[in-house]
Design a protein around this motif. Structure first.
Motif, mmCIF file in Angstrom:
data_model
loop_
_atom_site.group_PDB
_atom_site.id
_atom_site.type_symbol
_atom_site.label_atom_id
_atom_site.label_comp_id
_atom_site.label_asym_id
_atom_site.label_seq_id
_atom_site.Cartn_x
_atom_site.Cartn_y
_atom_site.Cartn_z
ATOM 1 N N GLY A 42 0.823 -1.203 0.000
ATOM 2 C CA GLY A 42 0.000 0.000 0.000
ATOM 3 C C GLY A 42 0.851 1.244 0.000
ATOM 4 O O GLY A 42 2.066 1.196 -0.208
ATOM 5 N N ILE A 43 0.212 2.379 0.224
ATOM 6 C CA ILE A 43 0.957 3.631 0.356
ATOM 7 C C ILE A 43 0.072 4.586 1.155
ATOM 8 O O ILE A 43 -1.149 4.438 1.153
ATOM 9 C CB ILE A 43 1.328 4.204 -1.021
ATOM 10 N N ASP A 44 0.669 5.512 1.880
ATOM 11 C CA ASP A 44 -0.120 6.490 2.624
ATOM 12 C C ASP A 44 0.395 7.888 2.300
ATOM 13 O O ASP A 44 1.428 8.310 2.797
ATOM 14 C CB ASP A 44 -0.026 6.226 4.130
ATOM 15 N N LEU A 45 -0.336 8.573 1.433
ATOM 16 C CA LEU A 45 0.093 9.923 1.051
ATOM 17 C C LEU A 45 -0.442 10.971 1.999
ATOM 18 O O LEU A 45 -0.124 12.144 1.867
ATOM 19 C CB LEU A 45 -0.412 10.249 -0.351
ATOM 20 N N ILE A 100 8.499 -0.979 -3.383
ATOM 21 C CA ILE A 100 7.253 -0.229 -3.505
ATOM 22 C C ILE A 100 6.113 -1.154 -3.926
ATOM 23 O O ILE A 100 4.955 -0.852 -3.744
ATOM 24 C CB ILE A 100 7.432 0.943 -4.495
ATOM 25 N N TYR A 101 6.443 -2.337 -4.469
ATOM 26 C CA TYR A 101 5.403 -3.296 -4.836
ATOM 27 C C TYR A 101 5.003 -4.176 -3.660
ATOM 28 O O TYR A 101 4.115 -4.999 -3.778
ATOM 29 C CB TYR A 101 5.905 -4.195 -5.954
ATOM 30 N N GLY A 102 5.695 -4.031 -2.537
ATOM 31 C CA GLY A 102 5.345 -4.808 -1.367
ATOM 32 C C GLY A 102 6.136 -6.089 -1.250
ATOM 33 O O GLY A 102 6.819 -6.510 -2.180
ATOM 34 N N GLY A 103 6.053 -6.683 -0.043
ATOM 35 C CA GLY A 103 6.677 -7.976 0.157
ATOM 36 C C GLY A 103 8.120 -7.939 0.604
ATOM 37 O O GLY A 103 8.701 -8.965 0.913
ATOM 38 N N ARG A 104 8.732 -6.759 0.619
ATOM 39 C CA ARG A 104 10.128 -6.701 1.016
ATOM 40 C C ARG A 104 10.394 -5.387 1.753
ATOM 41 O O ARG A 104 9.878 -4.341 1.373
ATOM 42 C CB ARG A 104 11.008 -6.748 -0.225
ATOM 43 N N GLY A 105 11.220 -5.473 2.812
ATOM 44 C CA GLY A 105 11.552 -4.263 3.552
ATOM 45 C C GLY A 105 11.781 -4.575 5.008
ATOM 46 O O GLY A 105 11.258 -5.559 5.522
ATOM 47 N N THR A 106 12.623 -3.772 5.666
ATOM 48 C CA THR A 106 12.908 -4.000 7.074
ATOM 49 C C THR A 106 12.976 -2.662 7.799
ATOM 50 O O THR A 106 13.178 -1.627 7.176
ATOM 51 C CB THR A 106 14.277 -4.691 7.263
#
Lengths: 346, 318
Positions: free
Chosen positions: B67-70, B260-266
């Motif tokens: 998702g994203i939160d602008l 930005i497509y999701g599924g990865r990040g820490t």
């Protein structure tokens, strides 16, 4: 909620044949927007009948023009499944470049050179964005987010803390008075809308953009070049941003580095409210144009409501409310169409 | 084109690239500006960082789910105005602070409800509330700015705890919590599942909608908290608090290796991203004394970092 439903649903409550219903379904968004626009005008018109004068609408259309021009390009970008949020900063950069080239206090270059150079620079930056997206495979929201920041900085650097004024007389005169009484920006917008409409409906290129957006995989199998199509969509947006800058900026008394801030979000909002799917592949030009008119008319409408300074400050809140109304009504409608088990397209 | 993550061998490699970049920037800074690396001056200069950092925590979780939160910047604006309004009418700091946090919570809950109940695309929802919240703040405050909240309140931003700035301490505690949540609890792992494949996550029994709702609500609450710190730091509350923050926060999160497509990040990645942006900013504005150059450098940094990652990961895969 019930209000928004009546906005859109009552058009096809009668049982009709499938193809008619299908077309009505497609036209839903446009009908809702038209209804919102006319409702707003009627409410304001009842309050102050001068709202219906030619001058007011001429002013509203002049305000619409740059947004409409750029929205035509951004719409195509969104149709291919990408997004462009750098147009506001690009507009500022182009305004600064154009201003410094043409201004009598700066380089004082002839308009015949300056304007093509501005258009060329816009297209070039657009193509550059497109190449990062299509060849570099960087997500478009990130490329344009980076450019949004970088180009704004470049603009401030170029302006060197000063404002640019004294654009050539001829240019400002043309921008203000226009041609045969029609402001030049409206003419330009009409031209761009015509061009984009032909592109979408009558040229294979336009259909290919839609094909790419609805399924990149199938488009690739059908032998379409993703790279070329995306380069075109972004390049076209860059070109249109330059055009919008050229017709709109000379109307202003001076060029400041803050020009076009949050313009990108306005354009994306109009594209989305106009019914273009953010996942690509669908959307109609007429919806986008209606959304541009709706978003732009709020401020002039509020000044007519005779509530003074206080009213104008609510512009943004009403804009936000209209966006929500448009997307929520749409979603409620489409929710009933498909059965509720489906996951929304990310 | 989602980042499939690839093998275990380079799971952390984006974070490594950012860490190396950070070390280079710090070395360079220490060499150009004497005294730049002193802990004291770093802590002093860190004051501008904390609001961003707090927002970035929520944003990381949201972007991991795809998702994203602008609307975070606008939520900050609205919370600040509510804070000012309540303070000037009741005179109570406690009530005002609670109202500020509650406003953030409500704003986030509205986003969450629209995203999860009506299944609208988060970009569209938060674009709408981006305009709406800022608009309500502008309309309600009418350009008025509230100030003079007293010294006790400004301690929230200026005070320190064991030598660490108070907002910094709050952030570190929260970041630890978020990092543990994300990597050690089932719900944290669910976020990655949702980001990878929402449908599959749903079919394996994860209540996607409820998780989404709470994510956006959390993001709103964090925006309320950030707004509180911001207001305490400047001792003014007005409608333009947090303007443009959303894009800076997203920049930091993406730079920190969240896809930005999701599924990865820490969370550690996000912290590195934040630090890299912060130090670059400090260096550029200290050495060249130019704010314009700063945004050029950061914009280019974002594009180049992601481009480099794409190129390398493509080569690895093939």
């Amino acid at each position: 909620m019930s209000n928004s439903q009546t906005l859109t649903v009552d058009h096809d409550s009668r049982p009709v044949c499938f193809s008619t219903r299908f077309f009505r379904l497609i036209r839903q968004r446009e009908a809702g927007l038209l209804l919102l626009i006319s409702l707003t005008s009627v409410v304001v018109g009842i309050h102050d009948v001068r709202f219906f004068s030619v001058d007011v609408w001429r002013d509203i259309l002049v305000r619409c023009a740059p947004t409409a021009i750029v929205a035509c390009g951004v719409m195509l970008v969104v149709v291919t499944g990408e997004i462009d949020i750098s147009v506001g900063s690009l507009m500022a950069l182009l305004a600064a470049v154009m201003g410094r080239m043409l201004s009598e206090q700066e380089f004082d270059i002839s308009c015949w050179i300056g304007i093509p150079v501005t258009l060329g620079l816009g297209t070039l930056i657009g193509v550059f964005t497109g190449s990062l997206v299509s060849m570099g495979r960087v997500p478009s929201i990130i490329v344009t987010l980076g450019l949004l920041t970088a180009l704004r900085g470049l603009t401030t650097l170029m302006m060197g803390g000063k404002n640019i004024d004294r654009l050539p007389e001829g240019l400002t005169q043309v921008a203000k008075q226009g041609f045969l009484g029609v402001p030049i920006s409206i003419l330009a917008a009409a031209g761009v809308i015509g061009l984009t409409s032909v592109l979408i409906h009558h040229i294979p290129l336009g259909r290919r953009l839609y094909a790419l957006g609805s399924s990149a995989e199938s488009a690739r199998m059908a032998g379409l070049s993703e790279v070329r199509l995306k380069l075109f969509a972004f390049g076209y947006t860059g070109f249109l941003t330059a055009l919008a800058t050229i017709v709109d900026v000379p109307r202003l008394p001076k060029i400041e580095s803050g020009i076009g801030s949050e313009f990108e979000l306005l354009v994306v909002t109009c594209v989305v409210v106009g019914g273009v799917a953010i996942s690509g592949g669908q959307g109609r030009l007429i919806g986008v144009l209606l959304a541009v008119v709706l978003m732009t008319m709020i401020r002039p409408a509020l000044t007519f409501m005779d509530i003074g300074e206080a009213g104008e400050k609510w512009t943004r809140a009403i804009q936000g409310m209209f966006i929500l109304l448009a997307v929520v009504s749409d979603s409620l409608f489409s929710w009933r169409q498909r059965h509720s088990g489906k996951v929304h397209a990310a | 084109m989602p980042d499939t993550g690839g093998g275990r061998s380079y799971a952390w490699w984006h974070e490594t690239v950012i860490a190396v970049l950070l070390v280079i920037v710090l070395q360079f800074a220490g060499w150009l500006v004497p005294g730049f690396l002193k802990l004291q001056s770093q802590l002093l200069l860190s004051r501008q960082l904390w609001e961003f950092a707090i927002l970035a925590l929520g944003m990381t979780l949201i972007i991991i789910t795809g998702g994203i939160d602008l609307s975070v910047g606008s939520t900050m604006g609205l919370s600040a105005v509510v804070f000012g309004g309540v303070h000037s009418s009741s005179g109570s700091l406690m009530a005002a602070s609670l109202a500020c946090l509650a406003t953030g919570l409500c704003c986030g809950a509205v986003n969450g409800a629209l995203v999860s109940r009506l299944r609208l695309h988060p970009l569209i929802v938060t674009l709408a509330t981006f305009a709406a919240y800022r608009g309500i703040a502008e309309g309600w405050s009418q350009g008025h700015s509230y100030s003079r909240f007293g010294d006790a309140f400004s301690d929230l931003a200026r005070g320190s705890w064991l030598g660490v700035p108070l907002p910094g301490a709050i952030f570190v505690l929260m970041a630890t919590g978020f990092a543990v949540f994300l990597s050690k609890t089932p719900y944290g792992r669910f976020l990655y599942a949702i980001g990878h494949n929402e449908r599959a996550a749903k079919f394996s029994g994860i209540s996607v909608n409820r998780i989404r709702f709470w994510l956006y609500t959390t993001s709103g609450l964090l925006a309320g908290l950030a707004s509180l710190i911001y207001v305490a730091r400047f001792d003014t509350a007005q409608a333009d608090v947090g303007k443009g923050f959303e894009l800076d926060v997203i920049t930091a999160v993406v730079l920190g290796g969240t896809s930005i497509y999701g599924g990865r990040g820490t969370i550690p990645g996000t912290m590195l991203g934040l630090l890299l942006i912060h130090e670059t900013r400090l260096l550029v504005s200290r050495y060249w004394g130019s704010d314009e150059l700063r945004s050029i450098v950061i914009g280019c940094l974002l594009i180049v970092a992601v481009l480099a990652c794409q190129l390398v990961s493509r080569k690895r895969r093939s």
